[in-house]
Write a protein that holds these residues in place. Structure first.
Motif, short mmCIF file in Angstrom:
data_model
loop_
_atom_site.label_atom_id
_atom_site.label_comp_id
_atom_site.label_asym_id
_atom_site.label_seq_id
_atom_site.Cartn_x
_atom_site.Cartn_y
_atom_site.Cartn_z
N ILE A 68 0.99 -1.09 0.17
CA ILE A 68 -0.12 -0.03 -0.14
C ILE A 68 0.89 1.11 -0.12
CG2 ILE A 68 -1.65 1.31 1.40
CD1 ILE A 68 -2.77 -1.47 2.64
N GLY A 128 3.03 1.39 -3.43
CA GLY A 128 1.88 1.69 -4.70
C GLY A 128 1.59 3.35 -4.53
N SER A 129 1.31 3.77 -3.25
CA SER A 129 0.91 5.43 -3.07
C SER A 129 2.08 6.12 -3.42
CB SER A 129 0.46 5.41 -1.66
OG SER A 129 -0.61 4.53 -1.19
N ARG A 133 -5.59 11.78 -3.06
CA ARG A 133 -6.05 10.55 -3.37
C ARG A 133 -4.96 9.53 -2.59
NH1 ARG A 133 -6.03 5.96 -3.42
NH2 ARG A 133 -6.35 4.44 -5.15
N PHE A 134 -3.49 9.96 -2.91
CA PHE A 134 -2.67 8.79 -2.17
C PHE A 134 -1.99 9.22 -1.15
CE2 PHE A 134 -2.43 8.17 -6.79
CZ PHE A 134 -3.00 6.84 -6.88
N TRP A 190 -3.41 7.12 1.82
CA TRP A 190 -3.34 5.75 1.97
C TRP A 190 -1.88 5.53 2.29
CZ3 TRP A 190 -6.39 1.54 0.86
CH2 TRP A 190 -7.58 1.84 0.54
N THR A 192 5.76 -5.80 -4.19
CA THR A 192 5.22 -4.91 -3.24
C THR A 192 4.59 -3.77 -4.41
OG1 THR A 192 7.27 -3.61 -2.77
CG2 THR A 192 6.12 -5.17 -0.97
N LEU A 193 5.31 -3.44 -5.34
CA LEU A 193 5.10 -2.36 -6.31
C LEU A 193 3.69 -3.21 -7.20
CD1 LEU A 193 8.52 -0.93 -7.16
CD2 LEU A 193 6.54 0.29 -6.00
N VAL A 197 1.58 -5.56 -6.47
CA VAL A 197 0.42 -5.50 -5.91
C VAL A 197 -0.12 -4.16 -5.28
CG1 VAL A 197 -0.61 -6.39 -3.56
CG2 VAL A 197 1.06 -7.67 -4.61
N GLY A 198 0.90 -3.23 -4.76
CA GLY A 198 0.53 -2.00 -4.68
C GLY A 198 -0.23 -1.16 -5.87
N THR A 199 0.16 -1.26 -7.13
CA THR A 199 -0.29 -0.68 -8.10
C THR A 199 -1.62 -1.34 -8.45
OG1 THR A 199 1.24 -2.01 -9.66
CG2 THR A 199 1.82 0.28 -9.03
N ALA A 219 -3.81 -2.85 -6.79
CA ALA A 219 -4.62 -2.75 -5.87
C ALA A 219 -5.45 -1.21 -5.96
CB ALA A 219 -4.19 -2.50 -4.27
N ILE A 220 -4.48 -0.15 -6.55
CA ILE A 220 -4.98 1.02 -6.95
C ILE A 220 -6.24 1.00 -8.15
CG2 ILE A 220 -4.22 3.32 -8.17
CD1 ILE A 220 -1.60 2.93 -6.56
N ALA A 257 -12.05 4.33 -4.72
CA ALA A 257 -10.99 5.60 -4.73
C ALA A 257 -10.73 5.63 -6.04
CB ALA A 257 -9.78 4.77 -4.00
N SER A 258 -10.14 6.84 -6.33
CA SER A 258 -9.98 7.65 -7.57
C SER A 258 -11.38 7.71 -8.38
CB SER A 258 -8.84 6.85 -8.48
OG SER A 258 -7.81 6.76 -7.64
#
Lengths: 173, 204
Positions: free
Chosen positions: A38, A41-42, A66-67, A70, B38-39, B41-43, B45-46, B55-56
């Motif tokens: 999380i 990504g943010s 937005r991020f 998070w 992690t990148l 899964v993180g992206t 998930a967005i 979100a967004s």
């Protein structure tokens, strides 16, 4: 710290967590990794927006709105799951070179993120000029590298012996 | 069995041996693997949260999708490459590990799930891309995607607890914490006696 770690090991919550260790440690570690996902990504989205490599349809303010929450929320999740991991295995974490180096990086990374998020202007034009400042762009890249280091150091907690004499865990060798 | 012979020859390559013999190479490769996924899964998930309308929501889905997905793929390439390298170091152990196998099946399902999106909600993206959320098929894909990726992370983590050079260790190493508490100053190695270290095969 060594004494504190041993004292913490003897406390009831530490003992209770270890009784469940077969699933609890990998379980909490997995949630800790979801938390990093999380955060990363943010952070990636905010850094790419500052550099102008993604999110061009959004203003800097929209991106940080937005991020940012998070990113902060993910860091809070990291704090909670990280504390549970420390309480469960105090010696593994607290008597560990990688762990303390990681904590320094966490402090730097959190401070850089916090200062940036607090300073994003509401105005689109001001946001653009902020994102074009060389110092801001450099700090964004530095923050990203700091968080990459946090991941590496976090993983190296399990391999602290690679630091040789720097690692208190290998003093016995 | 031919498969075991193949796996054994993979482990015997100079490449795999060099990583096994190095004190720092496996941990660093594993760290890069963690950075990669992690990148990923993180992206992902967005994008999933956007599909679910969580979100967004004000942003065009198509714009976001094309903006983010190339970074997801780049991170995925790093993750696959480092994963393959780690596999070569102890191919037989990973191949026979039930959690590794489950993880591979879940990865396959995540891929199929993505394909399912392409042939359902992905086809009609023009009609809903500017709405708050995707049609039901898109939402189902998003929920499955989040669940699968979290499960993949858990499987990946537990592989480290259940693989040991030469044998499958039980999830709980039989370490009695009290033993070393009684003699913390006897020159023992607290790091090494800590219970359930992620005993990755590369770690000696």
């Amino acid at each position: 710290m060594n004494q504190f770690a041993h004292w913490l090991t003897r406390t009831p919550p530490s003992h209770a967590f270890r009784v469940q260790e077969s699933w609890l440690v990998p379980g909490i570690q997995s949630i800790h990794i979801v938390g990093i996902a999380i955060v990363m990504g943010s952070l990636l989205m905010i850094v790419l927006r500052i550099l102008g490599w993604a999110g061009g349809d959004q203003t800097l303010r929209e991106t940080s709105d937005r991020f940012g929450p998070w990113l902060v929320g993910g860091l809070c999740l990291q704090l909670v799951t990280g504390l549970v991991l420390i309480i469960t295995e105090p010696v593994r974490e607290l008597v560990n070179f990688s762990f303390w180096t990681k904590m320094i990086c966490v402090a730097i990374g959190a401070a850089l993120s916090g200062v940036f998020l607090a300073r994003v202007p509401d105005d689109e034009q001001q946001g653009e000029s902020l994102a074009h400042q060389r110092s801001v762009r450099s700090l964004a890249v530095i923050a990203f590298v700091v968080f990459l280091s946090i991941i590496v150091l976090g993983r190296l907690i399990a391999y602290d012996h690679i630091w040789g004499s720097w690692s208190p865990a290998t003093e016995g060798y | 069995m031919p498969i075991d012979a193949i796996l054994k020859s993979i482990e015997a390559t100079r490449f795999a041996t060099a990583i096994r013999d190095s004190i720092w190479m496996f941990p660093i490769i594993e760290s890069v693997h963690v950075i990669g996924f992690t990148l990923v899964v993180g992206t992902i998930a967005i994008i999933d949260l956007r599909l679910l309308g969580l979100a967004s929501v004000a942003r065009s889905f198509e714009r976001m999708w094309s903006d983010i997905l190339k970074w997801t793929w780049a991170a995925f390439a790093v993750t696959v490459l480092t994963g393959l390298i780690m596999f070569t170091t102890n191919a037989q152990i990973y191949y026979h590990n039930p959690f590794f196998r489950t993880k591979m099946v879940l990865l396959l399902l995540a891929g199929i799930n993505m394909g399912a999106f392409e042939v359902t909600a992905g086809r009609t993206v023009q009609s809903w891309g500017n709405r708050r959320s995707a049609p039901p098929a898109g939402k189902a894909v998003a929920v499955l995607s989040l669940a699968l990726w979290i499960a993949i992370i858990f499987m990946g983590r537990i592989i480290g607890f259940t693989t040991h050079p030469g044998k499958l260790a039980p999830p709980t190493p039989g370490v009695n914490y009290d033993d070393f508490l009684q003699s913390p100053s006897s020159g023992g190695n607290p790091g090494a006696t800590s219970p359930a270290p992620p005993a990755a095969p590369g770690k000696k």
